[in-house]
Design a protein around this motif. Structure first.
Motif, mmCIF file in Angstrom:
data_model
loop_
_atom_site.group_PDB
_atom_site.id
_atom_site.type_symbol
_atom_site.label_atom_id
_atom_site.label_comp_id
_atom_site.label_asym_id
_atom_site.label_seq_id
_atom_site.Cartn_x
_atom_site.Cartn_y
_atom_site.Cartn_z
ATOM 1 N N TRP A 346 21.611 -5.700 24.829
ATOM 2 C CA TRP A 346 21.349 -6.821 23.913
ATOM 3 C C TRP A 346 19.991 -7.433 24.207
ATOM 4 O O TRP A 346 19.308 -7.894 23.292
ATOM 5 C CB TRP A 346 22.498 -7.835 23.997
ATOM 6 C CG TRP A 346 23.804 -7.104 24.185
ATOM 7 C CD1 TRP A 346 24.671 -7.221 25.230
ATOM 8 C CD2 TRP A 346 24.352 -6.068 23.338
ATOM 9 N NE1 TRP A 346 25.721 -6.335 25.078
ATOM 10 C CE2 TRP A 346 25.552 -5.623 23.943
ATOM 11 C CE3 TRP A 346 23.945 -5.472 22.137
ATOM 12 C CZ2 TRP A 346 26.347 -4.605 23.380
ATOM 13 C CZ3 TRP A 346 24.724 -4.463 21.588
ATOM 14 C CH2 TRP A 346 25.905 -4.045 22.200
ATOM 15 N N GLU A 347 19.595 -7.378 25.477
ATOM 16 C CA GLU A 347 18.255 -7.837 25.837
ATOM 17 C C GLU A 347 17.209 -6.961 25.138
ATOM 18 O O GLU A 347 16.220 -7.461 24.590
ATOM 19 C CB GLU A 347 18.099 -7.742 27.365
ATOM 20 C CG GLU A 347 16.770 -8.220 27.886
ATOM 21 C CD GLU A 347 16.394 -7.542 29.198
ATOM 22 O OE1 GLU A 347 17.306 -7.245 30.009
ATOM 23 O OE2 GLU A 347 15.185 -7.301 29.400
ATOM 24 N N ALA A 350 17.017 -7.716 21.434
ATOM 25 C CA ALA A 350 16.284 -8.958 21.168
ATOM 26 C C ALA A 350 14.790 -8.756 21.398
ATOM 27 O O ALA A 350 13.958 -9.168 20.582
ATOM 28 C CB ALA A 350 16.821 -10.068 22.070
ATOM 29 N N LYS A 351 14.464 -8.075 22.506
ATOM 30 C CA LYS A 351 13.059 -7.886 22.869
ATOM 31 C C LYS A 351 12.288 -7.112 21.802
ATOM 32 O O LYS A 351 11.160 -7.462 21.463
ATOM 33 C CB LYS A 351 13.016 -7.130 24.201
ATOM 34 C CG LYS A 351 11.652 -6.787 24.733
ATOM 35 C CD LYS A 351 11.832 -6.208 26.141
ATOM 36 C CE LYS A 351 10.587 -5.541 26.650
ATOM 37 N NZ LYS A 351 10.879 -4.799 27.906
ATOM 38 N N LYS A 377 24.225 -14.328 25.177
ATOM 39 C CA LYS A 377 22.961 -14.785 25.767
ATOM 40 C C LYS A 377 21.728 -14.401 24.968
ATOM 41 O O LYS A 377 20.656 -14.941 25.172
ATOM 42 C CB LYS A 377 22.795 -14.068 27.116
ATOM 43 C CG LYS A 377 23.266 -14.841 28.291
ATOM 44 C CD LYS A 377 22.687 -14.139 29.513
ATOM 45 C CE LYS A 377 23.699 -14.211 30.628
ATOM 46 N NZ LYS A 377 23.375 -13.428 31.770
ATOM 47 N N HIS A 378 21.832 -13.346 24.153
ATOM 48 C CA HIS A 378 20.628 -12.783 23.539
ATOM 49 C C HIS A 378 20.613 -12.989 22.029
ATOM 50 O O HIS A 378 21.660 -13.033 21.397
ATOM 51 C CB HIS A 378 20.522 -11.295 23.886
ATOM 52 C CG HIS A 378 20.482 -11.049 25.367
ATOM 53 N ND1 HIS A 378 19.335 -11.204 26.110
ATOM 54 C CD2 HIS A 378 21.465 -10.724 26.242
ATOM 55 C CE1 HIS A 378 19.604 -10.965 27.379
ATOM 56 N NE2 HIS A 378 20.885 -10.668 27.495
#
Ligand code: WTA
Length: 654
Positions: A346-347, A350-351, A377-378
């Motif tokens: 998920w990071e 998002a990135k 969180k993302h």
């Protein structure tokens, strides 16, 4: 089947999504009808989606008759696949990112490789291949981590007409050697190490071991990726990056026939020897690119992420060939979903503002167990479509994917297909076909699924039915043969149900005509989305000096989908022990690779056999499933008492 999904739950795409989609419900119905009514006309039109050097005049020339199976598409057309994936985008997209490379360690910067850079790097690698004598039709084995060089290597082979065969970096030296020898490769391309999840697999060391069993003529091109120390054999090993730096930055592409092989990919079947599935150039590319665009509703500017490894067919069609033929931006990820933590997927979404995310149910199930907080969180607002592939997705995993990743608003496409099919066979098109959790829904254009009775081979005409899944006619992405063994190709896919391509899967069709894959009906199992032949694991086990006999079956596993259950009969005088169990596990890892390690090993003083000596796998499967109340008729067994012992000592108790 466990967890039979609720067939009444239907998820429709939003009106906005439909308004923007390439294909809506009306268009799907019309196009599908046209594709099966007149495949020649349909594919003559859609064959134009790629660039031809010499346009084709013939479209479909295929025969499924056992003994005469022959599959050709666009046979008099010529093209180059590498030119279709790179050069043709140079006028409009030279500075657009073709590949985003996300390394294993998030502290290492990601790379954005433009189409211009892709052309240069692919050309340099193609020139190095030429310099070591690789010519049109030669085989090149690729044994690499998920690094840009893997993409360059595939496209460089395609550019000069060499046939690549990728061996997943998780395979052992023995498995690598078998594949190099089976296709008689001239070159193997590898790297020093493959970093994954913070650990390093010694690829060069594995290749050194493999090459001990191969011809001395095989050259070894090595990418120094981590820079760690490796053993070097001067006359054989070549520093690939260094040679690329010295090579010319442009390499012309060669003209290939539509039916010239593009790649070989080994996959598991029901016998011990892996099958070298052959895909050719024209039809495969048309099909991979069309499915990538329509199944995921890919639009210009989107970022497409398929989390597979290029060592599997999913990586071939949906990291490299499909997206790049469409001029897309495709993301290539070196790592694993849980490193450095369970939020990595998920990071990365998002990135890099990922638009389409395509993964396997096993990954979803493993992340599901770690809690939704890793997802929450993302920022996942860039996501438009989610995909699933490799095994049936259970409703819990589907719901979790939909709720936490898709926020209840993104269509999920459950794509059923195989190494043999080149691209999606059954899948919703996200703007056209409402989803039902656990169903791969309806056929892609040109695909004619049929459900047959496994015993009588009769076609079930009624809509609501169950049986084995066959395909009645060819589609452009279909495999053409098995490398060097057209007989085995016909035997494996066309012998059992005459006139049809047999998938090896069972399925159910509901009242809406939706297909629900129920799993393999042959001796192939699906472990963490990796396809595995039980016979392969058996032959690895019996190669051990202390093993007299072995039988391997799948059993339901909460995370992996299926686990590997091995019944092992030891040689006379050998005592079973936990140490021996560990030794056998290590032995299988060494023979095939870590993915084949048995999850459960049961010591079996005897295996249930018929009087003619055939192992009754049905019984072994039931015991492994802890479902021994319904073993069926055991009276034909040579020694029915072995079954009592197997039940008594079963390993999977719940
Ligand atoms: C299984 C992977 C249910 C099936 C692309 C098939 C699936 C085998 C699905 C092929 C799905 C793949 N639903 N089962 N969406 N997708 N399978 O060759 O058993 O590695 O025959 O190709 O995976 O595995 P392969």
């Amino acid at each position: 089947m466990k967890d039979q999904p609720d067939a009444s739950a239907v998820y429709k795409p939003s009106d906005d999504f439909v308004a923007n989609a390439h294909v809506d419900a009306g268009a799907y119905a019309k196009m599908y009808a046209a594709s099966v009514a007149d495949p020649d006309a349909f594919w003559a039109e859609h064959g134009q989606r790629i660039d031809w050097i010499q346009p084709f005049t013939k479209v479909k020339n295929t025969n499924f008759e056992f003994g005469k199976v022959d599959i050709k598409w666009f046979e008099d057309g010529t093209l180059n696949v590498s030119a279709n994936c790179i050069d043709r985008h140079m006028i409009t997209r030279a500075n657009q990112t073709a590949i985003i490379w996300e390394p294993d360690d998030p502290k290492t910067p990601a790379l954005h490789i433009t189409y211009a850079k892709l052309l240069e790097e692919t050309s340099r690698m193609a020139n190095v291949l030429k310099s070591v004598g690789v010519k049109k039709g030669d085989r090149v084995v690729i044994y690499l981590p998920m690094i840009p060089e893997a993409a360059y290597a595939m496209l460089a082979c395609a550019r000069i007409g060499a046939i690549h065969s990728i061996v997943f970096a998780g395979f052992s030296p023995d498995a690598l050697a078998n594949r190099i020898n089976d296709c008689d490769a001239k070159v193997v391309i590898t790297a020093d190490y493959a970093p994954r999840g913070g650990k390093k697999t010694p690829l060069k060391d594995n290749t050194d071991k493999a090459l001990l069993h191969c011809s001395d003529r095989v050259k070894c091109l090595v990418v120094k990726h981590t820079g760690d120390q490796i053993h070097w054999i001067a006359d054989r090993d070549i520093d690939l990056r260094q040679q690329m730096d010295w090579a010319k930055p442009y390499c012309p592409y060669v003209e290939m026939g539509a039916e010239d092989p593009l790649f070989i990919l080994y996959t598991s079947g029901s016998t011990g020897k892996p099958k070298g599935v052959v895909h050719t150039s024209g039809g495969y590319l048309v099909y991979a690119s069309m499915t990538q665009q329509l199944t995921f509703d890919y639009h210009d500017g989107d970022v497409f992420w398929c989390t597979a490894d290029v060592g599997w067919v999913t990586g071939h069609s949906y990291i490299i060939y499909g997206p790049l033929a469409n001029g897309a931006t495709t993301l290539m990820f070196e790592g694993v979903p849980t490193f450095p933590d369970a939020g990595r997927f998920w990071e990365v979404c998002a990135k890099h503002k990922v638009s389409q995310f395509y993964t396997a149910p096993t990954a979803i199930r493993s992340l599901m167990g770690l809690g939704p907080e890793w997802v929450e969180k993302h920022d996942l607002s860039s996501l438009k479509v989610l995909g699933s592939v490799g095994e049936p997705i259970n409703p819990e995993a589907w719901n979790w994917y939909n709720t936490h990743v898709g926020k209840g608003t993104r269509p999920i496409v459950d794509t059923f297909w195989q190494t043999e099919t080149g691209g999606h066979m059954l899948t919703p098109l996200p703007g056209a076909i409402p989803a039902k959790p656990g169903s791969a829904t309806l056929p892609f254009f040109g695909v004619k699924p049929v459900v047959l009775d496994p015993a009588t081979a009769k076609v079930h005409d009624e809509v609501e039915t169950e049986g084995v899944l066959c395909i009645a006619d060819s589609w452009p992405g279909q495999m053409r043969t098995l490398w060097g063994d057209h007989e085995r190709f016909q035997e494996a896919y066309f012998a059992q149900y005459k006139g049809y391509y047999f998938t090896g899967d069972g399925c159910r069709r509901d009242a809406d005509g939706y297909y629900w894959i129920t799993g393999r009906v042959d001796d192939v199992i699906n472990v963490s989305g990796h396809r595995m032949g039980t016979a392969e694991v058996e032959s690895a086990l019996v190669a051990h000096e202390k093993v007299a006999e072995a039988a391997v079956v799948g059993y339901p596993h909460d995370i992996k989908g299926q686990g590997i259950y091995a019944y092992v009969t030891l040689m006379k005088g050998v005592e079973p022990s936990d140490a021996l169990r560990k030794e056998l596990e290590a032995f299988v890892r060494q023979e095939i690779g870590p993915i084949a390690k048995p999850d459960l090993i049961q010591w079996a003083p005897g295996l249930p056999k018929t009087r003619s000596g055939k192992i009754m796998r049905r019984i072994l499967r039931k015991i492994a499933e802890n479902d021994f109340g319904s073993l069926g008729d055991t009276s034909t067994l040579a020694d029915p008492s072995v079954v009592d012992d197997l039940i008594e000592n079963r390993m999977n108790r719940h």
